[in-house]
Motif scaffolding. Structure first.
Motif, PDB file in Angstrom:
ATOM      1  N   GLU A   7     -59.836  42.361 -46.554  1.00 31.03           N
ATOM      2  CA  GLU A   7     -58.760  41.736 -47.349  1.00 31.03           C
ATOM      3  C   GLU A   7     -59.143  41.790 -48.823  1.00 31.03           C
ATOM      4  O   GLU A   7     -60.214  41.327 -49.201  1.00 31.03           O
ATOM      5  CB  GLU A   7     -58.584  40.292 -46.878  1.00 31.03           C
ATOM      6  CG  GLU A   7     -57.706  39.419 -47.749  1.00 31.03           C
ATOM      7  CD  GLU A   7     -56.269  39.889 -47.808  1.00 31.03           C
ATOM      8  OE1 GLU A   7     -55.933  40.638 -48.754  1.00 31.03           O
ATOM      9  OE2 GLU A   7     -55.485  39.524 -46.906  1.00 31.03           O
ATOM     10  N   ASP A  49     -56.092  43.551 -43.382  1.00 29.00           N
ATOM     11  CA  ASP A  49     -54.936  43.546 -44.280  1.00 29.00           C
ATOM     12  C   ASP A  49     -54.419  44.977 -44.408  1.00 29.00           C
ATOM     13  O   ASP A  49     -55.203  45.934 -44.432  1.00 29.00           O
ATOM     14  CB  ASP A  49     -55.386  43.022 -45.649  1.00 29.00           C
ATOM     15  CG  ASP A  49     -54.233  42.962 -46.643  1.00 29.00           C
ATOM     16  OD1 ASP A  49     -53.090  42.731 -46.215  1.00 29.00           O
ATOM     17  OD2 ASP A  49     -54.495  43.136 -47.841  1.00 29.00           O
ATOM     18  N   GLY A  51     -52.317  46.070 -46.957  1.00 31.11           N
ATOM     19  CA  GLY A  51     -52.214  46.487 -48.353  1.00 31.11           C
ATOM     20  C   GLY A  51     -53.566  46.470 -49.040  1.00 31.11           C
ATOM     21  O   GLY A  51     -53.938  45.497 -49.679  1.00 31.11           O
TER      22      GLY A  51
HETATM   23 CA    CA Z   1     -53.789  43.143 -49.878  1.00 27.88          CA
END
Ligand code: CA
Length: 225
Positions: A7, A49, A51
């Motif tokens: 993340e 995550d 992104g």
């Molecule tokens: Ca992210």
């Protein structure tokens, strides 16, 4: 249980890391797809995550899945249904959308771990906890030093739940939901009564620590935390 957290959003990662540690998980945190793929392990589950700054999380998911069976839970700000479907098709085991609470993530981790750890004939016998306690989940029977311990049905259910993951902090709400009723809104004094009974009947083999304002943590006697 060891979690690899991938993340790049620092506040999200920090609060998740703190929350997971509070519940007894060990967390290794990396911020890029490259670091995730370079992580030597071992870890029991990946929180991924989508992104990420260097690569698409879906590619990381695919690469991790190509290497083995480690459970992957995708976390994403994208609420896009397509991402969810693609993530699951690429081998993710579950999916949570931001914003999420740490308890939701923990519930997903536990559900995924239950699914991916099917019991094999080799470990079909009773589960051992330290040298003194065994829990036979098939027969719903508990033995202490080889002698059967008479437990009330809810005492057994509570013990079975708390021994799923010794050392992990379980909230009162989680315990009430799992052991009593999914929609329990009443007083939880009955939980304290059952905890007291287990402490008395299994004294010396386990400890059940009360964590004020949160819940309970079962430890197996003789286990180093
Ligand atoms: Ca992210």
């Amino acid at each position: 249980m060891h979690v690899l957290l991938v993340e790049d959003d620092e506040p999200v990662a920090e609060s998740l890391r703190r929350g997971l540690k509070r519940y007894g998980f060990e967390v290794d945190w990396v911020t890029t797809g490259a670091a995730a793929l370079a992580h030597p392990g071992p870890y029991d589950v990946v929180l991924l995550d989508l992104g990420l700054p260097d690569t698409d999380g879906l590619d990381v998911c695919k690469a991790l899945r190509g290497r083995g069976d480690v459970p992957i839970i995708v976390i994403s700000a994208r609420s896009d249904e397509t991402d969810r479907v693609v993530g699951l098709e690429l081998g993710a085991d579950d999916y949570v959308s931001k914003p999420f609470g740490v308890r939701e993530v923990i519930a997903r981790i536990r559900a995924v771990m239950r699914r991916v750890r099917p019991r094999t004939p080799a470990d079909a016998g009773p589960d051992r906890y330290g040298t003194r306690l065994t829990v036979d989940r098939k027969a719903a029977r508990v033995h202490l030093d080889g002698a059967e311990v008479a437990l009330a049905p809810k005492e057994y259910d509570l013990l079975a739940f708390l021994t799923e993951e010794p050392g992990a902090l379980m909230s009162r709400e989680q315990i009430m939901e799992a052991v009593w009723d999914a929609n329990w809104f009443g007083p939880t004094k009955t939980l304290d009564v059952h905890v007291a009974a287990l402490r008395r009947k299994l004294a010396g083999a386990i400890t059940i620590e009360a964590v004020r304002g949160v819940g309970f943590r079962l430890e197996v006697a003789g286990d180093t935390p």
